[in-house]
Scaffold this motif. Structure first.
Motif, short mmCIF file in Angstrom:
data_model
loop_
_atom_site.label_atom_id
_atom_site.label_comp_id
_atom_site.label_asym_id
_atom_site.label_seq_id
_atom_site.Cartn_x
_atom_site.Cartn_y
_atom_site.Cartn_z
N ARG A 180 3.49 -48.54 -102.07
CA ARG A 180 3.87 -47.98 -103.38
C ARG A 180 2.80 -47.03 -103.89
N GLU A 183 2.97 -43.82 -101.97
CA GLU A 183 4.07 -42.99 -102.46
C GLU A 183 3.67 -42.26 -103.74
N SER A 194 10.94 -39.07 -97.56
CA SER A 194 11.71 -40.31 -97.59
C SER A 194 10.76 -41.48 -97.40
N ARG A 195 11.19 -42.65 -97.84
CA ARG A 195 10.35 -43.83 -97.67
C ARG A 195 10.18 -44.18 -96.19
N TYR A 453 16.17 -50.98 -93.08
CA TYR A 453 17.40 -50.77 -93.84
C TYR A 453 18.31 -51.99 -93.88
N THR A 469 13.75 -55.56 -97.14
CA THR A 469 13.93 -54.20 -96.65
C THR A 469 12.72 -53.34 -97.01
N ASP A 471 12.54 -50.86 -99.02
CA ASP A 471 12.42 -50.67 -100.46
C ASP A 471 11.67 -51.84 -101.11
N ASP A 472 11.88 -53.05 -100.59
CA ASP A 472 11.18 -54.20 -101.13
C ASP A 472 9.67 -54.13 -100.84
#
Length: 478
Positions: A180, A183, A194-195, A453, A469, A471-472
């Motif tokens: 994070r 990013e 993109s992540r 994903y 995932t 995102d987590d």
């Protein structure tokens, strides 16, 4: 006090500001991997305004370091001659501080302090005397010592058994950025990837601000990696040797250790490391392993059950892993190697293995997602060798919880939803069965999949208890 330019580091900034506000003298130790942003943190927190600042230089001997000390003191208005030794230098610093009468907190910053302590320099003894006889009794002094040679700071300041024993007020180990924070850092440079790309970037450069700052948002991610590693005169072509030489005096021995560890995904036991490197199994090896662990290059982790004799050493520095796998000893590679290797099996294998490391470094985010952030747990790996009746089995991460549940973690890096097929399902069943049989555990076992994903829903995905995932993994753990 802190600048808005800092990404993350909220806890560390708060700690430094509390020390500044204290009514007592403060000795602060700040350490962490080279290039992780220690100096930037201190400079930004205090706005670059120091009563006195000295930066060690690993290329200089004692006389050169003392000349630098004299020049910095002269620039502050000091008129004393070049000190003949460190004892005299600290006397001069004491006189300079006593001459200030501005009613302010005085911040003294010795950056890269380990490099000041040359062979027979007498630096450490002089600093001990300065702090015990003068610094610790002041109420207006904040003394920050910093360095990338973490082992020196830990041994000589933090764990000092002499004059500095239990004298430090605060120690801060500065961690690399999380996903994070990485990013956010890239966004501050107007880089919008993109992540998935940020994740792969992290698996190459780690969360090291110095490396991340070299990225160019005007070109694609893969072109950036070519620019950093594979083009002629690439920006990081000599970083590996420079990194180890500036951290460790006998760098060749340290490089031999990390090269050996890079050869096996799960790492090596001490016995296996000795066999592979042909190094002596003695106190010197113990010290080198401890230095690598303290400096953040190697992870020491337990075999399931916390059997110390089976502790494993695993290479954990992303830059080192990538450099040894794709760059070192491979001259003449295509200057567009990374851009042209999207379907390269070696790249896919590397990504899968390195993603496992990334998951271990984001265990707090994983625990938070599966709802056990407040549950006491320990993380370990487990394996069993093949015998006449059974194949070998290996589980790369187990989360052993206080509530008598063990999360068996499968970590998969994929470009789409991960599909559990018949063979994958059979392999998972076999590993769990062997784990239960060999360990005799009676704890409940829950299967956790950590993927980019998610897992595609099919007849083999029903046994999964929880999913994490990409995102987590980008979540803020606090």
């Amino acid at each position: 006090m802190a600048s808005k330019l800092i990404i993350g580091r909220k806890k560390e900034i708060r700690q430094l500001e509390n020390c500044y506000a204290s009514q007592e003298s403060q000795l602060v130790i700040l350490y962490g991997r080279r290039r992780v942003g220690k100096t930037f943190l201190v400079n930004q927190t205090f706005g670059g305004q120091f009563t006195f600042k000295l930066v060690g230089d690993y290329t200089l001997k004692k006389d050169g370091q003392l000349n630098n000390f004299h020049e910095e003191l002269r620039r502050k208005g000091g008129t004393a001659p070049v000190p003949k030794d460190w004892q005299e230098a600290f006397y001069q610093l004491r006189d300079y501080l006593d001459g200030l009468d501005d009613g302010k907190k005085h911040v003294v910053f010795f950056d890269e302090m380990p490099w000041l302590d040359n062979h027979k320099s007498g630096f450490l003894a002089a600093f001990e005397y300065f702090w015990n006889s003068y610094g610790s009794s002041k109420d207006d002094l904040l003394f920050i010592v910093c360095g990338s040679a973490t082992s020196w700071l830990v041994e000589n300041i933090d764990h000092n058994r002499g004059g500095l024993f239990n004298r430090q007020n605060l120690r801060i180990y500065l961690e690399p950025f999380t996903l994070r924070e990485t990013e956010l850092f890239l966004a501050s440079k107007s880089i919008s990837w993109s992540r998935y790309d940020i994740c792969e970037c992290y698996m190459i450069l780690g969360g090291i601000p110095y490396y991340l700052n070299m990225l160019d948002g005007g070109i694609p991610f893969s072109a950036n990696i070519d620019r950093l590693f594979f083009e002629k005169h690439a920006l990081l072509w000599d970083e590996f040797d420079h990194l180890y030489k500036t951290l460790f005096s006998n760098s060749d021995s340290y490089i031999k250790i990390v090269e050996a560890l890079s050869s096996r995904r799960i790492g090596l036991s001490r016995k296996e490391l000795v066999e592979k490197t042909k190094m002596s199994d003695n106190t010197q090896l113990s010290k080198m392993l401890k230095n690598l662990v303290d400096s953040g290059f190697v992870r020491e982790y337990p075999f399931y059950g916390n059997k110390k004799r089976l502790a494993m050493y695993q290479l954990s520095d992303y830059f080192t892993m990538f450099f040894l796998r794709f760059v070192r000893g491979k001259p003449g590679l295509d200057e567009r190697f990374w851009s042209n290797s999207l379907d390269n099996p070696a790249r896919k294998a590397w990504a899968g293995l390195t993603f496992e490391q990334l998951c271990k470094d984001h265990i707090r985010q994983i625990k938070r997602k599966i709802g056990i952030a407040g549950v006491l747990s320990s993380e370990s790996s487990w394996f069993v060798q093949a015998d006449e009746d059974h194949d070998g089995a290996q589980i790369d991460m187990l989360i052993d919880r206080r509530d008598r549940v063990i999360n068996v973690c499968e970590m998969k890096f994929a470009g789409d939803e991960y599909v559990i097929d018949k063979d994958c399902d059979a392999d998972i069943r076999r590993k769990i069965s062997r784990f239960t049989e060999v360990t005799g555990t009676r704890k409940a076992l829950q299967l956790t999949f950590i993927t980019t994903y998610g897992v595609k829903l099919n007849m083999y995905s029903q046994r999964i208890s929880s999913q994490v995932t990409l995102d987590d993994l980008f979540a803020d753990p606090e």
